[in-house]
Design a protein around this motif. Structure first.
Motif, PDB file in Angstrom:
ATOM      1  N   CYS A 338       0.878  -1.178   0.000  1.00 30.09           N
ATOM      2  CA  CYS A 338       0.000   0.000   0.000  1.00 30.09           C
ATOM      3  C   CYS A 338       0.912   1.224   0.000  1.00 30.09           C
ATOM      4  O   CYS A 338       1.847   1.307   0.808  1.00 30.09           O
ATOM      5  CB  CYS A 338      -0.908   0.034   1.228  1.00 30.09           C
ATOM      6  SG  CYS A 338      -1.996  -1.396   1.406  1.00 30.09           S
ATOM      7  N   SER A 339       0.632   2.185  -0.865  1.00 31.01           N
ATOM      8  CA  SER A 339       1.497   3.356  -0.992  1.00 31.01           C
ATOM      9  C   SER A 339       0.664   4.600  -1.237  1.00 31.01           C
ATOM     10  O   SER A 339      -0.240   4.593  -2.088  1.00 31.01           O
ATOM     11  CB  SER A 339       2.494   3.155  -2.143  1.00 31.01           C
ATOM     12  OG  SER A 339       3.264   4.316  -2.340  1.00 31.01           O
ATOM     13  N   TRP A 340       0.989   5.657  -0.463  1.00 26.56           N
ATOM     14  CA  TRP A 340       0.363   6.973  -0.672  1.00 26.56           C
ATOM     15  C   TRP A 340       1.432   8.008  -0.376  1.00 26.56           C
ATOM     16  O   TRP A 340       1.562   8.506   0.726  1.00 26.56           O
ATOM     17  CB  TRP A 340      -0.845   7.142   0.241  1.00 26.56           C
ATOM     18  CG  TRP A 340      -1.834   8.146  -0.275  1.00 26.56           C
ATOM     19  CD1 TRP A 340      -1.990   8.559  -1.554  1.00 26.56           C
ATOM     20  CD2 TRP A 340      -2.812   8.864   0.484  1.00 26.56           C
ATOM     21  NE1 TRP A 340      -3.000   9.471  -1.665  1.00 26.56           N
ATOM     22  CE2 TRP A 340      -3.529   9.681  -0.422  1.00 26.56           C
ATOM     23  CE3 TRP A 340      -3.160   8.887   1.818  1.00 26.56           C
ATOM     24  CZ2 TRP A 340      -4.560  10.518  -0.012  1.00 26.56           C
ATOM     25  CZ3 TRP A 340      -4.197   9.718   2.230  1.00 26.56           C
ATOM     26  CH2 TRP A 340      -4.898  10.529   1.334  1.00 26.56           C
ATOM     27  N   SER A 341       2.243   8.320  -1.383  1.00 24.95           N
ATOM     28  CA  SER A 341       3.425   9.149  -1.192  1.00 24.95           C
ATOM     29  C   SER A 341       3.209  10.542  -1.760  1.00 24.95           C
ATOM     30  O   SER A 341       2.221  10.824  -2.434  1.00 24.95           O
ATOM     31  CB  SER A 341       4.631   8.494  -1.872  1.00 24.95           C
ATOM     32  OG  SER A 341       4.390   8.350  -3.261  1.00 24.95           O
ATOM     33  N   GLY A 342       4.197  11.412  -1.486  1.00 24.60           N
ATOM     34  CA  GLY A 342       4.181  12.765  -2.032  1.00 24.60           C
ATOM     35  C   GLY A 342       3.511  13.786  -1.154  1.00 24.60           C
ATOM     36  O   GLY A 342       3.490  14.965  -1.494  1.00 24.60           O
ATOM     37  N   GLY A 343       2.936  13.415  -0.014  1.00 25.96           N
ATOM     38  CA  GLY A 343       2.250  14.361   0.847  1.00 25.96           C
ATOM     39  C   GLY A 343       3.161  14.915   1.927  1.00 25.96           C
ATOM     40  O   GLY A 343       4.202  14.359   2.254  1.00 25.96           O
ATOM     41  N   PRO A 345       2.506  16.760   5.821  1.00 25.79           N
ATOM     42  CA  PRO A 345       3.335  15.675   6.340  1.00 25.79           C
ATOM     43  C   PRO A 345       2.941  14.343   5.705  1.00 25.79           C
ATOM     44  O   PRO A 345       1.870  14.205   5.126  1.00 25.79           O
ATOM     45  CB  PRO A 345       3.041  15.696   7.841  1.00 25.79           C
ATOM     46  CG  PRO A 345       1.667  16.260   7.934  1.00 25.79           C
ATOM     47  CD  PRO A 345       1.562  17.282   6.839  1.00 25.79           C
ATOM     48  N   ALA A 346       3.823  13.351   5.829  1.00 25.43           N
ATOM     49  CA  ALA A 346       3.586  12.060   5.189  1.00 25.43           C
ATOM     50  C   ALA A 346       2.321  11.412   5.737  1.00 25.43           C
ATOM     51  O   ALA A 346       1.984  11.547   6.918  1.00 25.43           O
ATOM     52  CB  ALA A 346       4.790  11.142   5.412  1.00 25.43           C
TER      53      ALA A 346
END
Length: 614
Positions: A338-343, A345-346
């Motif tokens: 599962c990946s939700w990157s680029g934000g 704060p993380a």
């Protein structure tokens, strides 16, 4: 008549003058106020009846001839009075009346002449006292400044005070023009307070308004704050306001971001706000990723500058797109992710699979063995960033193609294009193979991805009819997806009808039609049925037997058309088969055009071959 005395206890001065003729006369000075009256007193006996003249600036202003009536002349007509004893009264005095006046009296039948000399001082009360500064702007330590006192009326002298007390004895305080001008050189930082000058006259004294020097002071206490302290600011959505203040005089503010000045123009808006204390505001609308900081504010004036402490904004921006679910295989294990990157704060990311939950920042993975019993489980990914969420789900199991029907028939036209496509649900990567495999001709091609495969045939021919199988395989298992392709000739467009040529009779036309029908009746029609027996156990049964292979059960039947009737025949079977099959044919001039077979227990595939004999 008594002599008028003038305010402030001024004394009347008398001087005795001795003339060369031996005559003695008096010189007196009278003081009067502007707008008032004055008497020049004489005491000539009325019985002497002399001729009297009063002269001011070489002009006769009043006179009396012996036995005549006293009169005032010229500028003094209507504002003076001459008495018979020689006394003169002047009214409505102005500064023009200031000067010396002479009275002469000559007695009749006598050479004796009496002369009197008077001086008049007309004083105006002090009024409209003003104090002005030679420098209208800021005055800095080390400068020189002059204060000038002015007044209307008769001023005798001036005096000065600071905060209501006399000026201190300081060599920096210098007076000129009879104390009318005060010069301070050099100015000190402690030359603060209110200065006042007083104009003194014979009649009165009056003070000026207070005035203070606009002294400049050094910069201090530069403070930078933000209206967003302690909270996140969303990039591209929110605005931020920064506020800078300082102690000091004539302050100029400069805003800096990182190592350079804040760029002019949107999204940055700078405004000033008052001088007590000096303030400046920076509005950022909307904020961007480059606005994290640090910001500083520099305050400066003639005496120096000072910079605030740095300030950083708490910026936040959403991750790129939505959370992503992934499943990869190395042949032995399955890597779930599962990946939700680029934000910033993380984001917090959680992975749920087969009853297990794992949590990480931005990315989370889980490695499961091929042998584990998790078929039919779903990979569930959840992301949360400051209350903003995203969710995705991926089934983990055999390849599944929703909506695909193995029993459907795909129609194609000779010369056209055929596209057979299988799309499975996203999940584990899938390998696709096709049966029969495409040959090397440019008319056949297969395009596949992890979750989709297309079998493309261009320039379709009759031999492309038949059954096709797409085999989808992942680490968990295999699924087959079947296609039945029917190829037909393109529809023939009938030629346009023509009108019979002129001159042919109806009987001739009927003869032509009868001849055509007779020729058609001579055509023999033979229908050959090739029946192949093939067993199937469901969607996963593959096609493995080619047409007309050796040893297969093949039955041939020849059916002759009966006039207007239905041909019915029994199919002859070889020795290995016990089943008897029936086929019914209906020709175009009957009610049905299709062959029917009683429903078999097993699946049957048939090929019909026809030939036309003359």
């Amino acid at each position: 008549m008594s002599r008028m005395s003038v305010g402030m206890g001024l004394m009347v001065h008398s001087v005795l003058l001795l003339l060369t003729s031996g005559a003695v006369f008096a010189y007196q000075v009278e003081n009067a106020t502007s707008g008032g009256s004055v008497y020049f007193n004489e005491s000539i006996p009325a019985e002497d009846n002399p001729a009297i003249q009063w002269i001011f600036k070489d002009a006769i202003i009043a006179q009396r001839f012996p036995g005549g009536t006293p009169v005032c002349i010229g500028l003094y007509g209507g504002r003076c009075e001459l008495y018979v004893n020689g006394t003169l009264r002047l009214d409505r005095l102005t500064s023009v009346d200031d000067g010396n006046y002479t009275m002469t009296a000559q007695y009749p039948n006598s050479t004796i002449i009496k002369t009197s000399l008077y001086g008049l001082r007309v004083y105006t009360p002090v009024s409209n006292v003003k104090l002005t500064n030679s420098m209208s702007g800021w005055i800095w330590p080390g400068d020189s400044v002059s204060l000038t006192c002015s007044a209307d009326g008769t001023v005798v002298n001036y005096s000065w005070s600071l905060q209501g007390a006399p000026l201190p004895n300081d060599s920096r305080y210098q007076f000129t023009q009879s104390y009318k001008v005060l010069t301070i050189s050099p100015v000190f930082a402690n030359d603060t307070g209110n200065f006042t000058c007083t104009a003194h006259g014979f009649l009165n004294s009056e003070n000026s308004d207070e005035i203070s020097l606009k002294l400049g002071s050094k910069i201090s206490a530069v403070t930078l704050t933000s209206n967003t302290s302690g909270s996140y600011i969303w990039v591209g959505e929110d605005s931020a306001s920064l506020h800078c203040s300082a102690d000091g005089s004539n302050v100029t503010f400069l805003w800096n971001l990182k190592e350079g000045s804040v760029p002019p123009g949107p999204p940055y808006h700078i405004s000033s706000q008052g001088d007590s204390p000096p303030q400046s505001n920076l509005l950022i609308s909307p904020v961007s990723k480059t606005d994290a900081g640090p910001f500083t504010c520099e305050a400066s004036n003639r005496l120096g500058n000072e910079t605030s402490k740095p300030l950083n904004l708490s910026l936040a921006w959403k991750p790129e797109g939505n959370i992503a679910c992934s499943a990869e295989s190395d042949g032995q294990n399955i890597k779930l992710g599962c990946s939700w990157s680029g934000g910033h704060p993380a984001a917090n990311v959680s992975l749920t699979f087969n009853g297990t939950i794992k949590n990480e920042i931005t990315n989370v993975t889980s490695l499961v063995s091929k042998g584990n019993n998790f078929q039919g489980s779903d990979l569930i990914c959840n992301g949360d960033q400051l209350g903003r969420t995203s969710h995705c789900t991926v089934p983990i199991g055999h390849p599944v193609a929703p909506g695909h029907n193995n029993n459907s028939i795909t129609d194609a036209k000779v010369g056209g294009t055929l596209n057979l496509t299988v799309t499975v649900e996203p999940g584990l990567p899938v390998n696709f193979t096709w049966q029969p495999p495409p040959n090397n001709s440019r008319a056949y091609s297969v395009i596949s991805t992890n979750f989709s495969s297309s079998y493309l045939i261009q320039h379709v021919t009759e031999k492309d009819a038949g059954n096709y199988e797409c085999i989808a395989e992942n680490i968990i298992g295999t699924r087959s997806f079947l296609f039945t392709v029917n190829v037909s000739e393109p529809a023939v467009v009938p030629p346009p009808t023509t009108t019979p040529a002129a001159g042919l009779s109806g009987g001739a036309i009927a003869g032509i039609v009868i001849g055509v029908l007779a020729g058609v009746a001579l055509i023999g029609i033979a229908a050959f049925f090739i029946v192949k027996k093939k067993k199937s156990s469901g969607d996963n049964k593959r096609i493995s037997e080619p047409d007309d292979q050796l040893g297969a059960t093949v039955t041939y039947a020849t059916v002759q058309k009966k006039n207007g009737g239905v041909a019915e025949t029994a199919l002859t079977n070889n020795e290995q088969e016990d089943d008897v099959k029936y086929a019914e044919l209906k020709f175009p001039n009957n009610n049905s055009t299709m062959a029917t077979v009683p429903p078999p227990v097993e699946t049957e595939y048939s090929t019909v071959k026809t030939s036309i004999k003359q």
